[in-house]
Design a protein around this motif. Sequence first.
Motif, short mmCIF file in Angstrom:
data_model
loop_
_atom_site.label_atom_id
_atom_site.label_comp_id
_atom_site.label_asym_id
_atom_site.label_seq_id
_atom_site.Cartn_x
_atom_site.Cartn_y
_atom_site.Cartn_z
N CYS A 75 -6.59 6.80 -11.80
CA CYS A 75 -6.30 5.67 -10.92
C CYS A 75 -5.10 6.01 -10.04
CB CYS A 75 -6.02 4.43 -11.75
SG CYS A 75 -5.36 3.03 -10.81
N CYS A 130 -5.38 2.35 4.89
CA CYS A 130 -5.64 1.44 3.77
C CYS A 130 -6.98 0.72 3.98
CB CYS A 130 -4.51 0.42 3.67
SG CYS A 130 -4.71 -0.80 2.36
N CYS A 180 -9.58 5.95 -6.71
CA CYS A 180 -8.96 4.77 -7.31
C CYS A 180 -10.00 3.69 -7.59
CB CYS A 180 -7.89 4.23 -6.38
SG CYS A 180 -6.93 2.88 -7.09
N CYS A 191 -9.78 0.68 -5.14
CA CYS A 191 -10.39 0.94 -3.84
C CYS A 191 -11.91 0.83 -3.93
CB CYS A 191 -10.00 2.32 -3.32
SG CYS A 191 -8.27 2.45 -2.81
N THR A 237 -13.72 8.26 -3.59
CA THR A 237 -12.32 7.82 -3.60
C THR A 237 -11.70 8.21 -4.93
OG1 THR A 237 -10.84 5.96 -3.19
CG2 THR A 237 -12.83 5.50 -4.47
N CYS A 292 0.82 -1.22 0.00
CA CYS A 292 0.00 0.00 0.00
C CYS A 292 0.84 1.26 0.00
CB CYS A 292 -0.94 0.01 1.21
SG CYS A 292 -0.08 0.10 2.80
N HIS A 327 -16.36 7.46 -7.52
CA HIS A 327 -15.08 8.08 -7.85
C HIS A 327 -15.29 9.60 -7.86
CE1 HIS A 327 -11.48 9.20 -10.19
NE2 HIS A 327 -10.98 8.00 -9.87
N SER A 382 -6.92 7.14 -1.05
CA SER A 382 -6.24 5.97 -1.63
C SER A 382 -4.74 6.02 -1.30
CB SER A 382 -6.43 5.94 -3.14
OG SER A 382 -7.80 5.90 -3.46
#
Length: 931
Positions: free
Chosen positions: A773, A864, A902, A905, A900, A588, A921, A831
């Motif tokens: 991403c 994470c 990513c 994720c 988020t 991570c 996203h 992320s």
Amino acid sequence: MSDAPALILPEKSRSIGNDLRRRLGADKVKDDFPTITAYSVDASIYKVVPKAVVQAETEDDIAVTVAYARSRGVSITPRAAGTNLTGSAVGEGIILECGRMNRILELNVNERWARVQPGLNLTEFNKKLEPHGLMFGPDPSSRDMCKLGGMLSNNSAGPHTLRYGSVKDNVHAIRMHLDTGAWLTAEVLADGDPVTNALLGNHPALAETIALVRKNADLIRSKKPTVSKNSTGYNLFGLVDGLDQGIVDLPKLFVGSEGTLGVISEATLTLVAKPKTTATALIHFRHLEEVGQAVFDLLPLTPMALEVMDANTLDLINRAAHGVPADAAATLLAEFDGTLNVSIAEILDRVKGICRKYRLCQDPTIAVEKEHQEQLWKARNALYPTLYRYDAKKKPINYVDDVVVPADRIAELVQYLSTFFKGQDVNVAIFGHIGNGNAHIVPLLDVNDKHDFDAMVAGYHEIHQTVMTRFGGSICGEHGDGRVRAEFVPTFFGEELYALFKQVKSAFDPTSVLNPGVKISTTPFTEHIDYVRLSKPCATCGKCNSVCPVFDVFQTEDMSSRGWFEIVTAPGYEYLNSKRVVEACVNCKSCRTVCPAGVDVSDLIMQKRAEHPNKLAGALFALQGQPWLFEPFLKLMGRTQGLWDRPLPRRLLEKALAPVLHRLASTAQLPADMVLPKLASHLLRERYASLTEEQGHRGSVAYFHGCAANYFQDGVGDAVIAVLRRNGIEPVLPRQRCSGTPIETYGHVGRVKDYARFNVESLSRYDTIVTGCASCTLSLKDYPKWFQGEERRQAEAVAGKVQHISEMLAGEGLKAAPTKPCRKTVTYHSSCHLRAAGVSKPPRDLLKRIPGVTFVEMRDADRCAGGAGTFIVKDYKTSQQIFERKRAAIRDSGAQVVATSCPACMIQLKNGLRGEVDVRHIAELLRDAYE
């Protein structure tokens, strides 16, 4: 010294481990190479290799372990987080680790106390107290890493000791297991009370100690340090003070005893009200001698903390990086909370008025917002491990690190130390809690160099002697004696009082199995110094453990970032003897993000995996590298997903894939109930063929969509393109291959380099490279690490053009303002890879600019979520255990939407939340605000 031999792990019988496994179970006892290597170090300069590690979960585990150790004459070392700087958490026998005993057993909000277990992390403890408006007062700079058991054992303090005192001032009771096999609840009792007498009758060691204290009260009083803080020796002074008041203050004896008198299983702690508002002042002085007087001018304002860093320290941590003026002789941090029944604003006005008396480099910097205050404290909190960046060979060495002098003589002490180390030709950082005279002294030395080694030994004796005689101070304020100061304790207190300490130790530990070599020992402090490790970049401070998602689940050093560094860099490392830990890393990059010394443990792990690349993963990546074969299969799966992604087919699929996935990892599975992403029946590049480079589209902005946006029908790629178009950008979809993150994770670095070379060549012609991403963002920015010479320069040029969509639009890039309100409460999951790429604030800023959004910062936003690309398949169970923390944080935030940055994720969030909260996203939310 330079000819000191490397510490090589000897061959040992595993009989101790086998004996303990029969008593406690195989899951609680380890003695394999990774475990004993990880537990052979703590945050100190020492290395002592244990024979076995017990990971206790209950009081019975403690009792069984202590009984076995006593019966066999094997030493036992209690351990919490291993963040101690004096070597008290390492030992050659059994390490009794309490990390899994980490619960709040009882909380009384009205009476402000909590009963806790020793493995509870301080920061986590305070997070749980925060909703009740409470906190635990003592706060060492290692607060993110340290645990309450270690704080109790060392009598920890920290910057806010000025207000709240040390741990010994904040304890109601301690429950501990004694060498005799008995359990003792040590609390404050009335002297002469029948209950007290009964307790003394049940515990002969306690009765003997109280009798010794009564008999030698005058001697103890005469030797009591007269400074504000002391954690050296046994605190018989607290017992005498209590008896003078008619009480038997038992916690005072055991707090600071460093596991040499018993093993702590729980404690009842005093809590304090958390300040509603605080303010921090950062003051740069041109003249050191003025700092001491300024402190006494500020004390009537009842500051919560007063911290100083001297000129040497400011030079070592890079003044420019922290905005420190070149002519600053010292920097003072002062924190206030308005306890004078006046407003923070009035207190700060008084601070400014006081500062006008002194020759400052510039006006004081005042911070009232939390984020700004944290920025001012950042250098101080990370100071020790940051020093590891200063020199490849010279490391911060703790051997005179915790002295205390009268507060009005702190400037004199700093002047003396600066002159002393200048005479030795040794760089030194001097900082600490100036409000109570506690200075931390950290010289930078190469202990493998004879000059530096000799300077260390000479400085150890001379500085401690000078602090004791010239300044009337103490050699230890809050770090404990450990191994580093034990040999000087007799000199400091004199042989008479030291003889009492030895009698107390003998009374409670007649077989000498409890943490021998610590506190009561005449062994030279140079014994067990880890010369090999001190040539490495890692400070072993444990800060990486505080953010490691795997450590968060397992709570053991062999399954932690710090432990992994020690394991993979150890002389005896082999992939086969350490496979279980090498394959456990999520990659991570949180360790890299948080490490003040700049160590990337996950990258070390990836290098080790590259020595043994996974064959199944290699075959899958090879298949993906043949788009003419891979993409039709993927689209077929997408078109038929409605048929096979149902309960019965999924159960059959889980069973059918099990033997295949076992070749990926023994823990790998694709559970029937896992929420899978929707596969694309038409790939992104097909849906937007007109934007592809292959179709002749040209432009200055490239959209590197990556694999997920191309293969999944998750809306991310469509949203990024739509948002760019609304802001006047018609992006190009360049020729591209996988950025390389998942491929590197399974050790196939040759393919990663080939793909990186292809992508660098393809992307070089563009002015800006946009990503959606997080993993692609980091991978592209990290491309220079794969190359040398001209190729590296070309990769660096490409890396400098890479921007995540949120990074690009958060500033001036947002040309078209979104107008459609989103009347929802939105929180943000940060992320890991985007954070490692240095992008943390822009996504939050962008969300706040969407009309109607009520943005809330969730607790643990930067933790994470556990998906980590394919880790969710590689180790589904651990992945979901990691996610539990994130799920709780999202629920507690009250958000309707979790955003988020990513696609990977998003898979984990959707699987874990199951529709409870909408997962989007950032680009999707922004696109919706345009429509």
